[in-house]
Design a protein around this motif. Sequence first.
Motif, PDB file in Angstrom:
ATOM      1  N   MET A  99      35.238  49.024  48.984  1.00 29.06           N
ATOM      2  CA  MET A  99      33.878  49.452  49.289  1.00 29.06           C
ATOM      3  C   MET A  99      33.110  49.740  47.998  1.00 29.06           C
ATOM      4  SD  MET A  99      32.642  52.340  51.978  1.00 29.06           S
ATOM      5  CE  MET A  99      34.231  53.033  52.114  1.00 29.06           C
ATOM      6  N   ILE A 100      33.825  50.290  47.019  1.00 28.72           N
ATOM      7  CA  ILE A 100      33.201  50.601  45.731  1.00 28.72           C
ATOM      8  C   ILE A 100      32.683  49.322  45.092  1.00 28.72           C
ATOM      9  CG2 ILE A 100      33.651  51.402  43.371  1.00 28.72           C
ATOM     10  CD1 ILE A 100      35.764  53.254  44.524  1.00 28.72           C
ATOM     11  N   MET A 101      33.499  48.289  45.158  1.00 25.57           N
ATOM     12  CA  MET A 101      33.100  47.018  44.563  1.00 25.57           C
ATOM     13  C   MET A 101      31.777  46.545  45.144  1.00 25.57           C
ATOM     14  SD  MET A 101      35.280  46.478  42.362  1.00 25.57           S
ATOM     15  CE  MET A 101      36.953  46.281  41.809  1.00 25.57           C
ATOM     16  N   ALA A 251      31.792  32.664  26.849  1.00 25.41           N
ATOM     17  CA  ALA A 251      31.995  33.068  28.246  1.00 25.41           C
ATOM     18  C   ALA A 251      33.229  32.385  28.825  1.00 25.41           C
ATOM     19  CB  ALA A 251      30.768  32.722  29.074  1.00 25.41           C
ATOM     20  N   LEU A 252      33.335  31.083  28.587  1.00 28.56           N
ATOM     21  CA  LEU A 252      34.482  30.348  29.129  1.00 28.56           C
ATOM     22  C   LEU A 252      35.782  30.846  28.501  1.00 28.56           C
ATOM     23  CD1 LEU A 252      33.063  26.697  29.145  1.00 28.56           C
ATOM     24  CD2 LEU A 252      33.580  28.088  31.126  1.00 28.56           C
ATOM     25  N   ALA A 253      35.767  31.008  27.175  1.00 29.65           N
ATOM     26  CA  ALA A 253      36.989  31.423  26.480  1.00 29.65           C
ATOM     27  C   ALA A 253      37.381  32.850  26.844  1.00 29.65           C
ATOM     28  CB  ALA A 253      36.793  31.289  24.973  1.00 29.65           C
ATOM     29  N   SER A 254      36.409  33.758  26.874  1.00 24.95           N
ATOM     30  CA  SER A 254      36.775  35.154  27.139  1.00 24.95           C
ATOM     31  C   SER A 254      37.267  35.328  28.578  1.00 24.95           C
ATOM     32  CB  SER A 254      35.614  36.105  26.821  1.00 24.95           C
ATOM     33  OG  SER A 254      34.478  35.745  27.543  1.00 24.95           O
ATOM     34  N   SER A 255      36.654  34.613  29.542  1.00 30.44           N
ATOM     35  CA  SER A 255      37.123  34.796  30.918  1.00 30.44           C
ATOM     36  C   SER A 255      38.514  34.172  31.068  1.00 30.44           C
ATOM     37  CB  SER A 255      36.133  34.256  31.944  1.00 30.44           C
ATOM     38  OG  SER A 255      35.800  32.940  31.655  1.00 30.44           O
ATOM     39  N   ASP A 264      42.577  40.662  37.991  1.00 26.28           N
ATOM     40  CA  ASP A 264      41.512  41.415  38.639  1.00 26.28           C
ATOM     41  C   ASP A 264      40.211  40.598  38.550  1.00 26.28           C
ATOM     42  OD1 ASP A 264      39.416  43.140  39.172  1.00 26.28           O
ATOM     43  OD2 ASP A 264      40.412  44.896  38.310  1.00 26.28           O
ATOM     44  N   GLN A 265      39.806  40.046  39.697  1.00 26.23           N
ATOM     45  CA  GLN A 265      38.647  39.136  39.714  1.00 26.23           C
ATOM     46  C   GLN A 265      37.366  39.807  39.234  1.00 26.23           C
ATOM     47  OE1 GLN A 265      38.320  35.917  39.850  1.00 26.23           O
ATOM     48  NE2 GLN A 265      40.548  35.920  39.996  1.00 26.23           N
ATOM     49  N   PHE A 266      37.236  41.074  39.590  1.00 25.26           N
ATOM     50  CA  PHE A 266      36.039  41.830  39.208  1.00 25.26           C
ATOM     51  C   PHE A 266      35.944  41.910  37.674  1.00 25.26           C
ATOM     52  CE2 PHE A 266      34.395  46.177  38.285  1.00 25.26           C
ATOM     53  CZ  PHE A 266      33.078  45.965  38.681  1.00 25.26           C
TER      54      PHE A 266
END
Length: 410
Positions: A99-101, A251-255, A264-266
């Motif tokens: 719910m927090i998410m 962005a691609l490299a860090s993710s 953890d998808q979040f």
Amino acid sequence: MAYDVNYEEQKKSILIVDDEQNILTGLKHLLHKKKRIWNIFYATGGKEALNIMHEKSIDIIIADMRMPVMTGVELLNIVKSQYPGTVRFILSAYSDREMIMRSIGSTHQFLTKPCDSVKFQAAIAKTFALRDKLGNDKIIPIIGDISKLPSLPDYYDDLQRKLKDPDCSVSDVEEIISSDVAMSAKILQLVNSAFFGVPRKIEGMRHALTLLGVEMIQSLVLTIHIFDSFSREDVETFRINKLYTHCVNVALASSRIMSNICDDQFRISNTAIAGMLHDAGKLVLMKKCPDSYRSVMDRSQKEQTSLHMAEQEEYGTSHAEIGAYLLGMWGLPDEIVEAVAYHHSPGENMTREILPLAAVHTANVLEHELIQDGQDAIALKMDTDYLKELALMERLPDFRKLCQELFKTK
Ligand SMILES: [Fe+2]
Ligand SMILES: [Fe+2]
């Protein structure tokens, strides 16, 4: 007179809202010693909290998730619109995490209940340290009138809410993004470019969403929006294009690095957003001080010094702080704001948890090392002490290999 200074007013103020009296009493006890440095107010419900906010200037509000009459999320949504400068924490049991998410749009940070005293105080202290780092005095003269800065796209809140809803389908997200025709076209253009290395042409938004994931598309919405808002004719296109390439790469490299560390998808999605936007402050500088910033960039390249140090000398602040300030104003989660603020100096951040900052710092330095020529590449250093403290140092060769693979086609 010097002794007329009202120290009470200079103290930071925190408002804690919980309907359970015993929790408030526990927190009062816990924070008793902090009264010297923090003004702490307590309320047992949303209405009382809003009354206090009407009277006092509050730096951080911490609200319990489950309260009768007005829930924590409802309260924080009101605070978000009426007092956007106040940092919003939600306090909740771990089991409420789902719910927090979903409430993310109205929250900067989550704290779990029952409170771990050390973590609780550290989270508050860390937030104050970040806000102090982003102190207005150097940044405001550069960015000028805050109300004239671009705001988030109107549908962004909607998009975020949908993404956190477990029942959300790809077609829900498709519908929201497709309502902005120009944005959809730019997303499709980007995902079909060499960056993403997709084997065949992506024809529509639904295809893009299924192939790349909604989180990646969400971060593209933000990136395209910010580049569009700040680009203008008098900024050389090659600089903008170079920056754009760099941001997408990071962005691609860090993710990818983050998904190697956790599932953890979040957190992975926050990492992608932070990676995309980590250099947003450069765009602000290009737009707000085009002439002086051009010479700062040229000088740093010629002298092979790092750009952020050159900015510091010229403006007393750097693109990292300016970008973080803008993202903070947009109400993005603190872990994104701090990844941007500290991406050149992660050791300055007070915590030693694996957060998006670690992945963005690593990806940024590796991208400069493996791809960029000249600017920043020489002066940018990996903070190895910081990586050691996070026990990530021994994984650095894997991260480098991962980036080499990723950038091979570039
Ligand atoms: Fe940077
Ligand atoms: Fe960068």
